[in-house]
Motif scaffolding. Structure first.
Motif, PDB file in Angstrom:
ATOM      1  N   LYS A   1      13.303  53.110 -44.767  1.00  0.00           N
ATOM      2  CA  LYS A   1      13.986  51.834 -44.502  1.00  0.00           C
ATOM      3  C   LYS A   1      14.153  51.602 -42.997  1.00  0.00           C
ATOM      4  CE  LYS A   1      17.769  50.837 -46.641  1.00  0.00           C
ATOM      5  NZ  LYS A   1      19.080  50.939 -47.314  1.00  0.00           N
ATOM      6  N   MET A   2      14.517  52.643 -42.262  1.00  0.00           N
ATOM      7  CA  MET A   2      14.677  52.500 -40.815  1.00  0.00           C
ATOM      8  C   MET A   2      13.351  52.145 -40.157  1.00  0.00           C
ATOM      9  SD  MET A   2      17.272  55.428 -39.462  1.00  0.00           S
ATOM     10  CE  MET A   2      19.036  55.243 -39.691  1.00  0.00           C
ATOM     11  N   ARG A   3      12.292  52.818 -40.582  1.00  0.00           N
ATOM     12  CA  ARG A   3      10.972  52.553 -40.001  1.00  0.00           C
ATOM     13  C   ARG A   3      10.557  51.096 -40.183  1.00  0.00           C
ATOM     14  NH1 ARG A   3       7.686  57.919 -41.392  1.00  0.00           N
ATOM     15  NH2 ARG A   3       7.722  57.019 -43.458  1.00  0.00           N
ATOM     16  N   LYS A   4      10.830  50.533 -41.348  1.00  0.00           N
ATOM     17  CA  LYS A   4      10.477  49.123 -41.587  1.00  0.00           C
ATOM     18  C   LYS A   4      11.188  48.210 -40.592  1.00  0.00           C
ATOM     19  CE  LYS A   4       9.399  49.572 -46.469  1.00  0.00           C
ATOM     20  NZ  LYS A   4       9.777  49.231 -47.845  1.00  0.00           N
ATOM     21  N   HIS A   5      12.485  48.441 -40.411  1.00  0.00           N
ATOM     22  CA  HIS A   5      13.247  47.625 -39.446  1.00  0.00           C
ATOM     23  C   HIS A   5      12.736  47.850 -38.023  1.00  0.00           C
ATOM     24  CE1 HIS A   5      16.281  46.021 -42.158  1.00  0.00           C
ATOM     25  NE2 HIS A   5      16.438  47.223 -42.671  1.00  0.00           N
ATOM     26  N   MET A   6      12.434  49.082 -37.693  1.00  0.00           N
ATOM     27  CA  MET A   6      11.964  49.402 -36.351  1.00  0.00           C
ATOM     28  C   MET A   6      10.603  48.783 -36.074  1.00  0.00           C
ATOM     29  SD  MET A   6      13.288  53.354 -36.505  1.00  0.00           S
ATOM     30  CE  MET A   6      12.554  53.964 -35.011  1.00  0.00           C
ATOM     31  N   PHE A   7       9.732  48.804 -37.062  1.00  0.00           N
ATOM     32  CA  PHE A   7       8.403  48.218 -36.893  1.00  0.00           C
ATOM     33  C   PHE A   7       8.508  46.714 -36.652  1.00  0.00           C
ATOM     34  CE2 PHE A   7       4.305  46.594 -38.460  1.00  0.00           C
ATOM     35  CZ  PHE A   7       3.464  47.314 -37.629  1.00  0.00           C
ATOM     36  N   ARG A   8       9.389  46.061 -37.405  1.00  0.00           N
ATOM     37  CA  ARG A   8       9.587  44.610 -37.226  1.00  0.00           C
ATOM     38  C   ARG A   8      10.168  44.278 -35.852  1.00  0.00           C
ATOM     39  NH1 ARG A   8      12.348  44.389 -42.746  1.00  0.00           N
ATOM     40  NH2 ARG A   8      10.578  44.358 -44.138  1.00  0.00           N
ATOM     41  N   ALA A   9      11.061  45.120 -35.351  1.00  0.00           N
ATOM     42  CA  ALA A   9      11.721  44.869 -34.061  1.00  0.00           C
ATOM     43  C   ALA A   9      10.790  45.133 -32.881  1.00  0.00           C
ATOM     44  CB  ALA A   9      12.966  45.734 -33.936  1.00  0.00           C
ATOM     45  N   GLN A  10       9.744  45.883 -33.107  1.00  0.00           N
ATOM     46  CA  GLN A  10       8.753  46.247 -32.090  1.00  0.00           C
ATOM     47  C   GLN A  10       9.425  46.898 -30.877  1.00  0.00           C
ATOM     48  OE1 GLN A  10       6.278  42.836 -31.423  1.00  0.00           O
ATOM     49  NE2 GLN A  10       5.592  42.824 -33.543  1.00  0.00           N
ATOM     50  N   ARG A  11       9.485  46.242 -29.736  1.00  0.00           N
ATOM     51  CA  ARG A  11       9.973  46.846 -28.492  1.00  0.00           C
ATOM     52  C   ARG A  11      11.455  46.560 -28.230  1.00  0.00           C
ATOM     53  NH1 ARG A  11       7.280  50.799 -27.212  1.00  0.00           N
ATOM     54  NH2 ARG A  11       7.821  50.620 -25.043  1.00  0.00           N
ATOM     55  N   ARG A  12      12.138  45.911 -29.176  1.00  0.00           N
ATOM     56  CA  ARG A  12      13.571  45.639 -29.009  1.00  0.00           C
ATOM     57  C   ARG A  12      14.393  46.757 -29.632  1.00  0.00           C
ATOM     58  NH1 ARG A  12      15.621  42.372 -31.942  1.00  0.00           N
ATOM     59  NH2 ARG A  12      13.908  41.918 -33.317  1.00  0.00           N
ATOM     60  N   GLU A  13      15.515  47.090 -28.999  1.00  0.00           N
ATOM     61  CA  GLU A  13      16.435  48.058 -29.587  1.00  0.00           C
ATOM     62  C   GLU A  13      17.196  47.387 -30.732  1.00  0.00           C
ATOM     63  OE1 GLU A  13      19.053  50.259 -27.051  1.00  0.00           O
ATOM     64  OE2 GLU A  13      17.419  50.936 -25.759  1.00  0.00           O
ATOM     65  N   ILE A  14      17.353  48.117 -31.816  1.00  0.00           N
ATOM     66  CA  ILE A  14      18.145  47.675 -32.960  1.00  0.00           C
ATOM     67  C   ILE A  14      19.039  48.836 -33.374  1.00  0.00           C
ATOM     68  CG2 ILE A  14      16.422  46.010 -33.781  1.00  0.00           C
ATOM     69  CD1 ILE A  14      15.681  48.117 -35.962  1.00  0.00           C
ATOM     70  N   GLY A  15      19.994  48.560 -34.243  1.00  0.00           N
ATOM     71  CA  GLY A  15      20.839  49.655 -34.712  1.00  0.00           C
ATOM     72  C   GLY A  15      22.008  49.163 -35.534  1.00  0.00           C
TER      73      GLY A  15
END
Length: 162
Positions: free
Chosen positions: A12-26
């Motif tokens: 689940k984290m990877r999916k969100h991270m892939f969508r965010a690309q170079r932006r920090e999320i959390g």
């Protein structure tokens, strides 16, 4: 302290991270205490829109709703299921906490947060899908310490250290 990281949470984290690309999320991480000093991450909140290339600050109101829903799902058994800490990505940097990360987490446990301890999980993707992370434990009136992360995969014959 040991943090168990199930493969479905990583997915689940990877999916969100892939969508965010170079932006920090959390967001926040919630989990279950399995044994003394052993916790399993069960869920997390995510703000996938407010981060920049080098900064993430979560919206407390949005994430508090996710925490409230987690408590409802787990029967409000706070001694077993609870808030574990925070997570965010470092897409362009190492998974080590920055000075800003350390100051924010120390403030959480020493001052404004009202919690005795908190874990900071920092993640990034390498080569699009390879998940890399680190975790640090923050305790009131103590220096942060690195947390042992154990990857859990119910389909694998062995479990691995990260």
């Amino acid at each position: 302290m040991q943090l168990l990281l199930p493969s479905d949470v990583v997915r689940k984290m990877r999916k969100h991270m892939f969508r965010a690309q170079r932006r920090e999320i959390g967001g926040m991480i919630m989990g279950e205490q399995i044994a003394d000093q052993q916790f399993r991450i069960l869920d997390f909140s995510v703000d996938a829109t407010s981060g920049t290339r080098s900064k993430f600050v979560r919206d407390a109101e949005q994430h508090d709703l996710v925490l409230k829903e987690f408590f409802e799902r787990t029967g409000k058994e706070y001694h077993r299921f609870n808030y574990l800490g925070e997570w965010h990505t470092h897409p362009g940097f190492s998974v080590d906490p920055s000075l800003q990360d350390i100051y924010a987490m120390q403030d959480l446990v020493d001052g404004t947060g009202g919690v005795d301890f908190a874990v900071l999980l920092i993640s990034r993707l390498r080569w699009f899908w390879q998940y890399d992370c680190s975790a640090s434990l923050f305790l009131r009136d103590h220096q942060p310490v690195r947390v042992n992360i154990k990857r859990e995969d119910p389909n694998a014959k062995t479990e691995g250290e990260l």
